[in-house]
Motif scaffolding. Structure first.
Motif, PDB file in Angstrom:
ATOM      1  N   HIS A  92       0.826  -1.216   0.000  1.00  0.00           N
ATOM      2  CA  HIS A  92       0.000   0.000   0.000  1.00  0.00           C
ATOM      3  C   HIS A  92       0.858   1.262   0.000  1.00  0.00           C
ATOM      4  CE1 HIS A  92       0.394   1.517   4.205  1.00  0.00           C
ATOM      5  NE2 HIS A  92       0.669   0.258   4.482  1.00  0.00           N
ATOM      6  N   PHE A  93       2.076   1.192   0.571  1.00  0.00           N
ATOM      7  CA  PHE A  93       2.939   2.373   0.588  1.00  0.00           C
ATOM      8  C   PHE A  93       3.174   2.900  -0.822  1.00  0.00           C
ATOM      9  CE2 PHE A  93       4.714   0.572   4.692  1.00  0.00           C
ATOM     10  CZ  PHE A  93       4.223   1.591   5.494  1.00  0.00           C
ATOM     11  N   ILE A  94       3.387   1.978  -1.759  1.00  0.00           N
ATOM     12  CA  ILE A  94       3.644   2.365  -3.144  1.00  0.00           C
ATOM     13  C   ILE A  94       2.337   2.551  -3.906  1.00  0.00           C
ATOM     14  CG2 ILE A  94       4.656   1.553  -5.320  1.00  0.00           C
ATOM     15  CD1 ILE A  94       6.817   0.175  -3.574  1.00  0.00           C
ATOM     16  N   ALA A  95       1.349   1.722  -3.599  1.00  0.00           N
ATOM     17  CA  ALA A  95       0.084   1.771  -4.342  1.00  0.00           C
ATOM     18  C   ALA A  95      -0.648   3.100  -4.169  1.00  0.00           C
ATOM     19  CB  ALA A  95      -0.825   0.628  -3.891  1.00  0.00           C
ATOM     20  N   TYR A 123      -7.362   0.660  -3.757  1.00  0.00           N
ATOM     21  CA  TYR A 123      -7.286  -0.801  -3.902  1.00  0.00           C
ATOM     22  C   TYR A 123      -8.458  -1.368  -3.102  1.00  0.00           C
ATOM     23  CZ  TYR A 123      -5.930  -5.423  -2.072  1.00  0.00           C
ATOM     24  OH  TYR A 123      -5.931  -6.732  -1.658  1.00  0.00           O
ATOM     25  N   TYR A 124      -9.245  -2.247  -3.716  1.00  0.00           N
ATOM     26  CA  TYR A 124     -10.460  -2.739  -3.072  1.00  0.00           C
ATOM     27  C   TYR A 124     -10.400  -4.240  -2.777  1.00  0.00           C
ATOM     28  CZ  TYR A 124     -12.057   1.789  -4.802  1.00  0.00           C
ATOM     29  OH  TYR A 124     -12.171   3.137  -5.057  1.00  0.00           O
ATOM     30  N   GLY A 125      -9.204  -4.791  -2.684  1.00  0.00           N
ATOM     31  CA  GLY A 125      -9.030  -6.220  -2.484  1.00  0.00           C
ATOM     32  C   GLY A 125      -9.096  -6.666  -1.032  1.00  0.00           C
ATOM     33  N   VAL A 180       1.655  -4.629  -7.357  1.00  0.00           N
ATOM     34  CA  VAL A 180       2.211  -3.281  -7.257  1.00  0.00           C
ATOM     35  C   VAL A 180       3.709  -3.344  -6.970  1.00  0.00           C
ATOM     36  CG1 VAL A 180       2.275  -1.207  -5.806  1.00  0.00           C
ATOM     37  CG2 VAL A 180       0.091  -2.070  -6.634  1.00  0.00           C
ATOM     38  N   LEU A 181       4.098  -4.181  -5.995  1.00  0.00           N
ATOM     39  CA  LEU A 181       5.510  -4.320  -5.656  1.00  0.00           C
ATOM     40  C   LEU A 181       6.308  -4.854  -6.845  1.00  0.00           C
ATOM     41  CD1 LEU A 181       5.209  -5.823  -2.058  1.00  0.00           C
ATOM     42  CD2 LEU A 181       5.960  -3.511  -2.647  1.00  0.00           C
ATOM     43  N   TYR A 182       5.757  -5.863  -7.509  1.00  0.00           N
ATOM     44  CA  TYR A 182       6.443  -6.459  -8.669  1.00  0.00           C
ATOM     45  C   TYR A 182       6.613  -5.430  -9.787  1.00  0.00           C
ATOM     46  CZ  TYR A 182       7.359  -9.448 -12.692  1.00  0.00           C
ATOM     47  OH  TYR A 182       7.901 -10.003 -13.827  1.00  0.00           O
ATOM     48  N   ASP A 183       5.546  -4.727 -10.107  1.00  0.00           N
ATOM     49  CA  ASP A 183       5.608  -3.737 -11.187  1.00  0.00           C
ATOM     50  C   ASP A 183       6.549  -2.587 -10.833  1.00  0.00           C
ATOM     51  OD1 ASP A 183       3.876  -5.207 -12.710  1.00  0.00           O
ATOM     52  OD2 ASP A 183       2.107  -3.991 -12.260  1.00  0.00           O
ATOM     53  N   PHE A 184       6.525  -2.162  -9.582  1.00  0.00           N
ATOM     54  CA  PHE A 184       7.395  -1.064  -9.171  1.00  0.00           C
ATOM     55  C   PHE A 184       8.864  -1.441  -9.378  1.00  0.00           C
ATOM     56  CE2 PHE A 184      10.017   1.144  -6.036  1.00  0.00           C
ATOM     57  CZ  PHE A 184       9.632   2.465  -6.220  1.00  0.00           C
TER      58      PHE A 184
END
Length: 345
Positions: free
Chosen positions: A228-231, A245-247, A296-300
């Protein structure tokens, strides 16, 4: 792993943050939103149960091996501690006892802070309010990476290291970006935390103090809940500075994923943010949103178009810094909210 990011500067904008005008427009269109303001009465009991769970875990884990301590800290204890950090996020907006009882919120935050191991509750409120009031401000928002971070961690491997070290950057950055005077409540927070830490070492030993600290650090770095920090504010779609994010991870993070909703209405507790989205779906469903914090972490880390530079920034032109006093900091983002709460009473 050495691929460099494609951005060489932040995304500079010269307009005000969108949450201000959207809040005004939404309240005018849906006045029933005001009924969502105020603390969730169940919140303090949920948080207290989490604190007590971690204290029980100190007894359960005290004779375990180091590999087991680290594994449980990552998979269980760290998740609870991260959730407690986000409970402190709620408390920073006075969601435990309401805006009419600020000191009760501060002291409850210290209780919530105990398993985390590092005194952060009072300081977090001080700097987090600046993040809301001056979102993306070059001088005032401590959530935005510094230029040094962006320059140093500009490769795939560099971003991986940056994510792993995120708890240190997140915790220390405010002291370099916009340091504010230490307050009496911060000193009390520190004294309470150090006393608790000493009791943990005395009763359960150093390994259990390590269990708490390891969990806190690991769950803020390369960990699903830390996504969430990056998202929240990194620019995955050009021109958009806040993402929701709604997961399912919202269930253990007090709905911090509803981040557009939260910035629009910080007076609404996390438990009621889904209801806000139901009232005004047209404001949120059309905006870019994340479906997975792990993704998100992977894409970042792997996407050269994303990195520490991928943040919107605003210049502090003609905007004097707010006076660094406890009173002024306490009123940030709250000036329009206590009135509503007083009417309720």
């Amino acid at each position: 792993m050495g691929q460099r990011v494609s951005r060489t500067d932040f995304e500079w904008v010269y307009d005000d943050q969108p949450h201000t005008w959207r809040r005004q427009e939404m309240v005018k269109k849906y006045p029933q939103i005001k009924k969502l303001f105020g603390p969730d009465p169940k919140f303090k009991y949920i948080v207290s149960a989490m604190v007590l769970t971690q204290i029980v875990m100190l007894y359960v884990m005290q004779n375990q091996s180091w590999p087991m301590i680290v594994l449980v800290a990552y998979c269980f204890g760290g998740v609870i501690n991260h959730s407690l950090m986000l409970a402190n996020h709620e408390i920073s907006h006075n969601m435990a006892f309401g805006y009419a009882r600020p000191l009760a919120n501060r002291y409850f935050g210290m209780w919530c802070n105990l398993p985390i191991g590092v005194p952060m509750s009072v300081s977090f409120k001080k700097y987090h309010n600046l993040h809301h009031r001056h979102l993306a401000d070059d001088d005032l928002d401590p959530d935005v990476p510094t230029l040094l971070e962006a320059k140093l961690f500009c490769t795939t491997f560099g971003k991986f290291i940056w994510v792993c070290l995120q708890p240190f950057f997140y915790g220390l950055r405010p002291l370099f970006v916009n340091p504010l005077p230490v307050t009496k409540l911060e000193m009390i927070n520190t004294a309470v935390q150090l006393t608790f830490n000493a009791l943990v070492v005395l009763v359960f030993g150093w390994r259990m103090m390590a269990y708490l600290l390891i969990g806190s650090v690991l769950a803020m770095g390369l960990h699903p809940v830390a996504g969430h920090f990056i998202a929240e504010h990194y620019m995955f779609a050009k021109g958009f500075e806040t993402y929701s994010y709604y997961g399912p991870l919202n269930w253990i993070t007090f709905n911090v994923g509803y981040h557009n909703e939260h910035h629009d209405f910080p007076a609404i507790p996390g438990s009621r943010l889904p209801e806000l989205k139901k009232i005004a779906p047209e404001y949120y469903e059309t905006m870019p949103q994340h479906t997975s914090w792990v993704r998100v972490l992977y894409d970042f880390i792997t996407d050269p178009a994303v990195g520490p530079y991928a943040r919107i920034k605003r210049k502090s032109l003609d905007k004097p810094k707010p006076p660094a006093t406890t009173k002024s900091i306490g009123l940030i983002n709250e000036s329009w909210q206590p009135e509503v709460e007083q009417k309720k009473r």
